[in-house]
Design a protein around this motif. Structure first.
Motif, PDB file in Angstrom:
ATOM      1  N   GLU A  48      -4.914   8.654   8.441  1.00 40.77           N
ATOM      2  CA  GLU A  48      -4.424   8.074   9.692  1.00 40.77           C
ATOM      3  C   GLU A  48      -2.996   7.543   9.581  1.00 40.77           C
ATOM      4  OE1 GLU A  48      -7.212   5.187  11.035  1.00 40.77           O
ATOM      5  OE2 GLU A  48      -8.892   6.553  10.859  1.00 40.77           O
ATOM      6  N   HIS A  49      -2.347   7.750   8.455  1.00 41.00           N
ATOM      7  CA  HIS A  49      -0.993   7.250   8.254  1.00 41.00           C
ATOM      8  C   HIS A  49      -0.069   8.394   7.858  1.00 41.00           C
ATOM      9  CE1 HIS A  49      -3.347   3.524   7.972  1.00 41.00           C
ATOM     10  NE2 HIS A  49      -2.261   2.972   8.476  1.00 41.00           N
ATOM     11  N   ILE A  50       1.149   8.042   7.496  1.00 46.69           N
ATOM     12  CA  ILE A  50       2.165   9.024   7.112  1.00 46.69           C
ATOM     13  C   ILE A  50       2.486   8.850   5.624  1.00 46.69           C
ATOM     14  CG2 ILE A  50       4.558   9.784   7.535  1.00 46.69           C
ATOM     15  CD1 ILE A  50       2.665  10.279   9.891  1.00 46.69           C
ATOM     16  N   CYS A  51       2.645   9.949   4.923  1.00 45.36           N
ATOM     17  CA  CYS A  51       3.018   9.935   3.503  1.00 45.36           C
ATOM     18  C   CYS A  51       4.356   9.219   3.328  1.00 45.36           C
ATOM     19  CB  CYS A  51       3.115  11.363   2.986  1.00 45.36           C
ATOM     20  SG  CYS A  51       3.693  11.493   1.275  1.00 45.36           S
ATOM     21  N   ASP A  52       4.418   8.313   2.363  1.00 44.68           N
ATOM     22  CA  ASP A  52       5.649   7.571   2.094  1.00 44.68           C
ATOM     23  C   ASP A  52       6.737   8.438   1.482  1.00 44.68           C
ATOM     24  OD1 ASP A  52       4.591   5.170   3.055  1.00 44.68           O
ATOM     25  OD2 ASP A  52       3.851   4.565   1.086  1.00 44.68           O
ATOM     26  N   TYR A  53       6.411   9.631   1.043  1.00 46.83           N
ATOM     27  CA  TYR A  53       7.379  10.479   0.353  1.00 46.83           C
ATOM     28  C   TYR A  53       7.944  11.591   1.235  1.00 46.83           C
ATOM     29  CZ  TYR A  53       5.625   8.014  -3.679  1.00 46.83           C
ATOM     30  OH  TYR A  53       5.274   7.025  -4.554  1.00 46.83           O
ATOM     31  N   ILE A  59       0.871  -1.173   0.000  1.00 44.51           N
ATOM     32  CA  ILE A  59       0.000   0.000   0.000  1.00 44.51           C
ATOM     33  C   ILE A  59       0.908   1.222   0.000  1.00 44.51           C
ATOM     34  CG2 ILE A  59      -1.669   1.339   1.334  1.00 44.51           C
ATOM     35  CD1 ILE A  59      -2.722  -1.334   2.418  1.00 44.51           C
ATOM     36  N   ILE A  60       0.580   2.200  -0.820  1.00 41.40           N
ATOM     37  CA  ILE A  60       1.320   3.456  -0.849  1.00 41.40           C
ATOM     38  C   ILE A  60       0.438   4.520  -0.213  1.00 41.40           C
ATOM     39  CG2 ILE A  60       2.335   5.248  -2.302  1.00 41.40           C
ATOM     40  CD1 ILE A  60       2.947   3.098  -4.378  1.00 41.40           C
ATOM     41  N   TYR A  61       0.983   5.206   0.780  1.00 43.17           N
ATOM     42  CA  TYR A  61       0.284   6.318   1.424  1.00 43.17           C
ATOM     43  C   TYR A  61       0.863   7.608   0.877  1.00 43.17           C
ATOM     44  CZ  TYR A  61      -1.217   2.730   4.677  1.00 43.17           C
ATOM     45  OH  TYR A  61      -1.774   1.596   5.230  1.00 43.17           O
ATOM     46  N   SER A  62      -0.016   8.577   0.579  1.00 43.37           N
ATOM     47  CA  SER A  62       0.487   9.848   0.066  1.00 43.37           C
ATOM     48  C   SER A  62      -0.317  11.017   0.607  1.00 43.37           C
ATOM     49  CB  SER A  62       0.479   9.872  -1.461  1.00 43.37           C
ATOM     50  OG  SER A  62      -0.785  10.208  -1.957  1.00 43.37           O
ATOM     51  N   CYS A  63       0.357  12.152   0.707  1.00 38.69           N
ATOM     52  CA  CYS A  63      -0.317  13.399   1.061  1.00 38.69           C
ATOM     53  C   CYS A  63      -0.841  14.023  -0.235  1.00 38.69           C
ATOM     54  CB  CYS A  63       0.660  14.332   1.770  1.00 38.69           C
ATOM     55  SG  CYS A  63       2.012  14.917   0.714  1.00 38.69           S
ATOM     56  N   ALA A  65      -3.135  11.593   2.952  1.00 43.62           N
ATOM     57  CA  ALA A  65      -4.483  11.964   2.526  1.00 43.62           C
ATOM     58  C   ALA A  65      -5.136  10.805   1.782  1.00 43.62           C
ATOM     59  CB  ALA A  65      -4.443  13.195   1.628  1.00 43.62           C
ATOM     60  N   TYR A  66      -4.289   9.956   1.158  1.00 48.24           N
ATOM     61  CA  TYR A  66      -4.797   8.849   0.351  1.00 48.24           C
ATOM     62  C   TYR A  66      -3.994   7.575   0.581  1.00 48.24           C
ATOM     63  CZ  TYR A  66      -7.202  12.522  -2.190  1.00 48.24           C
ATOM     64  OH  TYR A  66      -7.990  13.581  -2.518  1.00 48.24           O
ATOM     65  N   ARG A  67      -4.665   6.464   0.320  1.00 47.91           N
ATOM     66  CA  ARG A  67      -4.052   5.136   0.337  1.00 47.91           C
ATOM     67  C   ARG A  67      -4.261   4.562  -1.058  1.00 47.91           C
ATOM     68  NH1 ARG A  67      -6.494   2.624   4.829  1.00 47.91           N
ATOM     69  NH2 ARG A  67      -8.442   2.768   3.702  1.00 47.91           N
ATOM     70  N   LEU A  68      -3.185   4.126  -1.695  1.00 51.14           N
ATOM     71  CA  LEU A  68      -3.262   3.513  -3.022  1.00 51.14           C
ATOM     72  C   LEU A  68      -2.934   2.042  -2.864  1.00 51.14           C
ATOM     73  CD1 LEU A  68      -2.572   6.586  -3.407  1.00 51.14           C
ATOM     74  CD2 LEU A  68      -1.594   5.932  -5.575  1.00 51.14           C
ATOM     75  N   ARG A  69      -3.790   1.179  -3.385  1.00 50.30           N
ATOM     76  CA  ARG A  69      -3.572  -0.255  -3.256  1.00 50.30           C
ATOM     77  C   ARG A  69      -4.045  -0.964  -4.511  1.00 50.30           C
ATOM     78  NH1 ARG A  69      -8.187  -3.004  -2.365  1.00 50.30           N
ATOM     79  NH2 ARG A  69      -9.982  -1.831  -1.684  1.00 50.30           N
ATOM     80  N   LYS A  70      -3.593  -2.204  -4.667  1.00 48.03           N
ATOM     81  CA  LYS A  70      -4.013  -3.028  -5.796  1.00 48.03           C
ATOM     82  C   LYS A  70      -5.404  -3.574  -5.528  1.00 48.03           C
ATOM     83  CE  LYS A  70      -1.434  -5.999  -8.287  1.00 48.03           C
ATOM     84  NZ  LYS A  70      -0.450  -7.052  -8.546  1.00 48.03           N
ATOM     85  N   THR A  71      -6.153  -3.780  -6.607  1.00 50.97           N
ATOM     86  CA  THR A  71      -7.445  -4.453  -6.456  1.00 50.97           C
ATOM     87  C   THR A  71      -7.172  -5.912  -6.140  1.00 50.97           C
ATOM     88  OG1 THR A  71      -7.534  -4.926  -8.814  1.00 50.97           O
ATOM     89  CG2 THR A  71      -8.661  -2.947  -8.073  1.00 50.97           C
TER      90      THR A  71
END
Length: 61
Positions: free
Chosen positions: A33-38, A3-7, A44-50
């Protein structure tokens, strides 16, 4: 599954990196609820695979 977290500021870069790594578009969900990976700011968002869905043709005999 990674999962990639991003602001908000790093959102475009996160999508680009996800597509390069997985060769598909991510499922994008709100996540504050998490910290941006960058940049290590609040995410602000969580990116994940279907999730892989079974092919209905696999059930045919």
């Amino acid at each position: 599954m990674k999962i990639i977290y991003s602001c908000l500021d790093d959102y475009d870069m996160a999508i680009d990196d996800f597509i390069i790594e997985y060769e598909t578009f991510p499922v994008i969900e709100k996540d504050e609820e998490h910290i941006c990976d960058y940049c290590k700011e609040k995410s602000a968002y969580r990116l994940r695979k279907t999730e892989d869905v079974a092919d209905p043709s696999d059930d045919m005999v």
